[in-house]
Design a protein around this motif. Structure first.
Motif, mmCIF file in Angstrom:
data_model
loop_
_atom_site.group_PDB
_atom_site.id
_atom_site.type_symbol
_atom_site.label_atom_id
_atom_site.label_comp_id
_atom_site.label_asym_id
_atom_site.label_seq_id
_atom_site.Cartn_x
_atom_site.Cartn_y
_atom_site.Cartn_z
ATOM 1 N N ASP A 48 -2.319 7.479 6.684
ATOM 2 C CA ASP A 48 -1.205 6.566 6.932
ATOM 3 C C ASP A 48 -0.495 6.328 5.607
ATOM 4 O O ASP A 48 -0.980 5.591 4.752
ATOM 5 C CB ASP A 48 -1.723 5.258 7.530
ATOM 6 C CG ASP A 48 -0.598 4.319 7.953
ATOM 7 O OD1 ASP A 48 0.551 4.542 7.555
ATOM 8 O OD2 ASP A 48 -0.890 3.350 8.691
ATOM 9 N N LEU A 49 0.660 6.983 5.440
ATOM 10 C CA LEU A 49 1.458 6.809 4.226
ATOM 11 C C LEU A 49 2.537 5.772 4.510
ATOM 12 O O LEU A 49 3.559 6.073 5.137
ATOM 13 C CB LEU A 49 2.099 8.133 3.794
ATOM 14 C CG LEU A 49 1.172 9.242 3.295
ATOM 15 C CD1 LEU A 49 1.982 10.479 2.935
ATOM 16 C CD2 LEU A 49 0.368 8.770 2.099
ATOM 17 N N ASP A 50 2.304 4.555 4.061
ATOM 18 C CA ASP A 50 3.267 3.474 4.263
ATOM 19 C C ASP A 50 4.156 3.401 3.024
ATOM 20 O O ASP A 50 3.796 2.808 2.007
ATOM 21 C CB ASP A 50 2.535 2.157 4.495
ATOM 22 C CG ASP A 50 3.471 1.031 4.895
ATOM 23 O OD1 ASP A 50 4.702 1.184 4.710
ATOM 24 O OD2 ASP A 50 2.994 -0.005 5.393
ATOM 25 N N LEU A 51 5.330 4.034 3.133
ATOM 26 C CA LEU A 51 6.275 4.087 2.023
ATOM 27 C C LEU A 51 7.538 3.302 2.380
ATOM 28 O O LEU A 51 8.652 3.677 2.019
ATOM 29 C CB LEU A 51 6.630 5.541 1.699
ATOM 30 C CG LEU A 51 5.433 6.469 1.425
ATOM 31 C CD1 LEU A 51 5.903 7.898 1.222
ATOM 32 C CD2 LEU A 51 4.644 5.983 0.224
ATOM 33 N N GLU B 250 6.634 2.269 -5.761
ATOM 34 C CA GLU B 250 6.953 2.695 -7.122
ATOM 35 C C GLU B 250 6.039 2.084 -8.175
ATOM 36 O O GLU B 250 6.224 2.308 -9.370
ATOM 37 C CB GLU B 250 8.414 2.362 -7.430
ATOM 38 C CG GLU B 250 9.399 3.183 -6.606
ATOM 39 C CD GLU B 250 10.845 2.738 -6.759
ATOM 40 O OE1 GLU B 250 11.087 1.816 -7.569
ATOM 41 O OE2 GLU B 250 11.718 3.299 -6.077
ATOM 42 N N LEU B 251 5.022 1.340 -7.736
ATOM 43 C CA LEU B 251 4.074 0.765 -8.686
ATOM 44 C C LEU B 251 3.225 1.858 -9.329
ATOM 45 O O LEU B 251 2.966 2.898 -8.724
ATOM 46 C CB LEU B 251 3.154 -0.231 -7.966
ATOM 47 C CG LEU B 251 3.786 -1.542 -7.480
ATOM 48 C CD1 LEU B 251 2.791 -2.319 -6.642
ATOM 49 C CD2 LEU B 251 4.255 -2.387 -8.675
ATOM 50 N N LEU C 71 3.175 5.867 -6.222
ATOM 51 C CA LEU C 71 4.084 6.978 -6.521
ATOM 52 C C LEU C 71 4.689 6.886 -7.903
ATOM 53 O O LEU C 71 5.066 7.900 -8.489
ATOM 54 C CB LEU C 71 5.218 7.029 -5.479
ATOM 55 C CG LEU C 71 4.832 7.346 -4.042
ATOM 56 C CD1 LEU C 71 6.092 7.496 -3.188
ATOM 57 C CD2 LEU C 71 3.983 8.606 -3.941
ATOM 58 N N GLY C 72 4.805 5.668 -8.431
ATOM 59 C CA GLY C 72 5.482 5.526 -9.722
ATOM 60 C C GLY C 72 6.916 6.032 -9.610
ATOM 61 O O GLY C 72 7.612 5.751 -8.635
ATOM 62 N N PRO C 73 7.370 6.847 -10.577
ATOM 63 C CA PRO C 73 8.744 7.355 -10.518
ATOM 64 C C PRO C 73 8.919 8.548 -9.579
ATOM 65 O O PRO C 73 10.045 9.009 -9.366
ATOM 66 C CB PRO C 73 9.016 7.769 -11.966
ATOM 67 C CG PRO C 73 7.672 8.197 -12.478
ATOM 68 C CD PRO C 73 6.682 7.261 -11.812
ATOM 69 N N ASN C 74 7.828 9.062 -9.038
ATOM 70 C CA ASN C 74 7.907 10.274 -8.208
ATOM 71 C C ASN C 74 8.567 9.975 -6.862
ATOM 72 O O ASN C 74 8.314 8.943 -6.253
ATOM 73 C CB ASN C 74 6.513 10.842 -7.977
ATOM 74 C CG ASN C 74 5.838 11.238 -9.266
ATOM 75 O OD1 ASN C 74 6.349 12.065 -10.006
ATOM 76 N ND2 ASN C 74 4.689 10.644 -9.552
#
Length: 244
Positions: free
Chosen positions: A165-168, A175-176, A180-183
């Protein structure tokens, strides 16, 4: 509720691969490609712009016993600014005993303002195999990217093989550092139902049963695509018969 795109293939007693059902959906039309020994090749051709607000794209893929289906995507998919609305992409895959599916998916782009629910549900019987390449891109050039929740559930012999489950949906959270950070590019190749041999990859993850996944993150797509292509070709060569 929209009409699903349906692809159902089988292998007959003379070892011929047949398309039992090819049905156009609201967004994609299945079209046969030039034959290849040992498999049937079907292209998923776009017939309507999307995904826009309110769109629902459904795929039903069925592979019969001992059959091998290769799905080809001539173009990727863009989820546009939904302006407060949302859209859904859902695929259901059923692979019977000894069946095989290779699916080289092209990038799924989540534009700024998009809000997408994406679900992959695959069920593999004994001896079934699936090789799946998938790339999510958060935003077009210069965009931060919209909201997406991508779920994957794969079972092998009725046992969970890969559940994710990728909750984006929240850019501030995704982006934390440590997430993922900057990716904004998330690419993966998953071998399901068979464990690929070969040298270990630094980002390879073994699954709960027969299978493995390599996932890469980057700020731009070309680097991810190049490395994933090497993994895809290596696993395709070792797990499946080549098509010249």
């Amino acid at each position: 509720m929209t009409d699903p795109t349906v692809v159902a293939v089988e292998r007959d007693g003379d070892e011929r691969h047949l398309a039992r059902e090819l049905r156009d959906g609201a967004f994609l039309a299945p079209r046969p490609l030039l034959p290849c020994p040992g498999r049937i090749r079907i292209a998923l051709v776009g017939i309507r712009a999307g995904l826009l607000a309110g769109d629902e794209l459904d795929l039903n893929i069925s592979v019969g016993p001992g059959a091998h289906l290769e799905l080809v995507e001539p173009a990727g998919l863009v989820a546009y600014d939904h302006r407060g609305g949302s859209a859904r992409w859902r695929a259901r895959v059923d692979i019977a005993e000894g069946g095989e599916l290779t699916w080289h998916g092209l990038p799924f782009v989540v534009s700024g303002g998009a809000d997408v629910e994406r679900a992959m549900d695959a069920r593999l019987a004994t001896g079934a195999r699936m090789l799946w390449r998938d790339t999510l891109v958060l935003g077009r050039s210069g965009e931060r990217g919209g909201r997406i929740r991508a779920t994957t559930r794969v079972t092998y012999e009725d046992q969970e093989l890969l559940v994710e489950d990728l909750d984006l949906t929240d850019p501030e959270v995704r982006e934390l550092p440590g997430l993922l950070g900057p990716n904004r590019v998330i690419g993966s190749v998953a071998a399901l139902g068979a464990t690929p041999p070969g040298p270990p990859h630094p980002y390879r993850m073994e699954l709960a049963g027969p299978g493995a996944q390599v996932r890469l993150l980057d700020t731009v797509a070309p680097a991810v695509e190049a490395e994933l292509t090497e993994v895809w070709e290596s696993w395709l060569t070792t797990l499946y018969a080549s098509c010249i």
